[in-house]
Design a protein around this motif. Structure first.
Motif, PDB file in Angstrom:
ATOM      1  N   LEU A 243       1.053  -1.134  -0.048  1.00  0.00           N
ATOM      2  CA  LEU A 243      -0.025   0.070   0.008  1.00  0.00           C
ATOM      3  C   LEU A 243       1.072   1.170   0.108  1.00  0.00           C
ATOM      4  N   ILE A 244       0.696   2.452  -0.844  1.00  0.00           N
ATOM      5  CA  ILE A 244       1.509   3.353  -0.946  1.00  0.00           C
ATOM      6  C   ILE A 244       0.545   4.544  -0.780  1.00  0.00           C
ATOM      7  N   HIS A 245       1.321   5.681  -0.215  1.00  0.00           N
ATOM      8  CA  HIS A 245       0.600   6.723   0.204  1.00  0.00           C
ATOM      9  C   HIS A 245       1.226   7.859  -0.396  1.00  0.00           C
TER      10      HIS A 245
ATOM     11  N   LEU B  77       5.207   8.801  -0.412  1.00  0.00           N
ATOM     12  CA  LEU B  77       5.230   9.618   0.897  1.00  0.00           C
ATOM     13  C   LEU B  77       5.348   8.499   1.971  1.00  0.00           C
ATOM     14  N   ALA B  78       4.754   7.494   1.837  1.00  0.00           N
ATOM     15  CA  ALA B  78       4.853   6.401   2.994  1.00  0.00           C
ATOM     16  C   ALA B  78       4.357   5.052   2.352  1.00  0.00           C
ATOM     17  N   SER B  79       4.655   3.916   2.878  1.00  0.00           N
ATOM     18  CA  SER B  79       4.483   2.618   2.257  1.00  0.00           C
ATOM     19  C   SER B  79       4.271   1.513   3.585  1.00  0.00           C
TER      20      SER B  79
ATOM     21  N   ASP C 153      -3.352   6.350   8.222  1.00  0.00           N
ATOM     22  CA  ASP C 153      -4.060   6.066   6.960  1.00  0.00           C
ATOM     23  C   ASP C 153      -3.781   4.640   6.405  1.00  0.00           C
ATOM     24  N   LEU C 154      -2.610   4.478   6.365  1.00  0.00           N
ATOM     25  CA  LEU C 154      -2.031   3.200   5.835  1.00  0.00           C
ATOM     26  C   LEU C 154      -2.689   1.778   6.726  1.00  0.00           C
TER      27      LEU C 154
ATOM     28  N   ARG D 104      -8.840   6.769  -1.362  1.00  0.00           N
ATOM     29  CA  ARG D 104      -8.647   7.283   0.263  1.00  0.00           C
ATOM     30  C   ARG D 104      -9.281   6.227   1.077  1.00  0.00           C
ATOM     31  N   LEU D 105      -8.659   5.141   1.353  1.00  0.00           N
ATOM     32  CA  LEU D 105      -9.287   3.881   1.871  1.00  0.00           C
ATOM     33  C   LEU D 105      -9.538   4.123   3.390  1.00  0.00           C
TER      34      LEU D 105
END
Length: 313
Positions: free
Chosen positions: A111-113, A139-141, A190-191, A306-307
């Motif tokens: 999952l990538i942000h 930006l985040a994973s 979020d992730l 936007r899960l």
């Protein structure tokens, strides 16, 4: 592209920005079709300057440890993104597809942000997963799953469809999101929330996801929590154009230069690839054309991917 006091490799053309060991490097290919490859570090805080010195040409395709030169040494349009002509791009796609057939090397699903632009999925070879994520400007994973290439891609297709994730996130949206990236804690939340939604769907067709921890990449890029709001972005380069400024941030293949004349300028590194270049004195100034930054608008409240704001159902 180097420090003002440095020199560029002779008769070389920039072709990529890579992130080995979590540090950005500008990759050069020799203009001679039989030549090799070299790298220059992109050091934050350095004063950098360059000028377009020759025409822009296709640099050919790398296959393993050797380069397949462009048979036509094709000229590239200044508007092209990247350093491949259409013919060599097709060759690269064919080589990639051939490599994927029967590929038993471990691959990883993430999952990538991309900030408030979207959350999406990415598949990459496990051995260079971290480098690939950085090169994509993520930006985040959060790693979800590791297996063979075919198994991981099949899983990604199912989750992408079930969760209505975008196939890709457009570059202007990713860049606009960097103006308001939030902090690492927000991205991690979020992730983790996205993983919970994915887990609900995963149980319908496979084993539960392994536990993993979100990894934030903003500090690696030196992207501040308050974001970056460039005053302009570099237009397609033309012959003799000069660019100079202090390198304040690198995200993926995007460079952010602070220039006294132009302010903070976003440089899409792909615009440089394939050009012959030479070192330019910073006294030459910034003569390359710039334009307003694209898509500097607020994101709609519900962006695909936007899960974190969706409930399993």
């Amino acid at each position: 592209m180097t420090k003002t006091s440095g020199t560029l490799p002779p008769r070389w053309r920039p072709t990529a920005v890579r992130w080995p060991d979590s540090r950005p490097l500008l990759v050069w290919n020799q203009a001679d079709p039989t030549g090799g490859e070299s790298c220059s570090p992109l050091v934050l805080g350095d004063e950098v300057s360059f000028a377009v010195d020759r025409d822009r040409r296709c640099v050919g395709v790398w296959q393993g440890n050797r380069r397949l030169p462009c048979a036509e040494r094709a000229r590239l349009d200044p508007w092209a993104l990247g350093a491949l002509c259409p013919r060599c791009a097709r060759v690269k796609d064919s080589l990639t597809a051939a490599d994927q057939l029967g590929d038993a090397t471990p691959h990883r699903l993430f999952l990538i942000h991309h900030g408030d632009a979207a959350i999406a999925l990415a598949v990459t070879p496990a051995e260079r997963a971290h480098q690939t994520v950085l090169e994509a400007g993520v930006l985040a994973s959060l790693a979800l799953y590791e297996g063979t290439a075919s198994a991981v891609r099949h899983t990604a297709d199912i989750l992408r469809s079930a969760l209505r994730l975008p196939d890709r996130v457009r570059a202007p949206l990713r860049r606009a999101a960097r103006a308001r990236p939030g902090d690492a804690y927000q991205r991690a939340d979020d992730l983790v929330a996205a993983r919970q939604v994915a887990l609900h769907h995963w149980r319908q067709f496979s084993t539960p996801l392994p536990k993993s921890t979100p990894v934030d990449h903003a500090e690696t890029y030196r992207l501040p929590d308050q974001g970056l709001r460039p005053d302009a972005e570099l237009s397609p380069l033309m012959d003799t154009a000069a660019v100079s400024g202090r390198l304040v941030c690198v995200v993926g293949t995007d460079l952010y230069l602070e220039n006294v004349q132009r302010g903070l300028v976003l440089v899409d590194g792909r615009r440089m690839f394939g050009w012959g270049m030479r070192t330019a004195l910073s006294s030459l100034g910034f003569t390359a054309a710039t334009r307003p930054v694209a898509d500097r608008v607020a994101m709609p409240p519900e962006v695909p991917g936007r899960l974190a704001h969706r409930q399993p159902g």
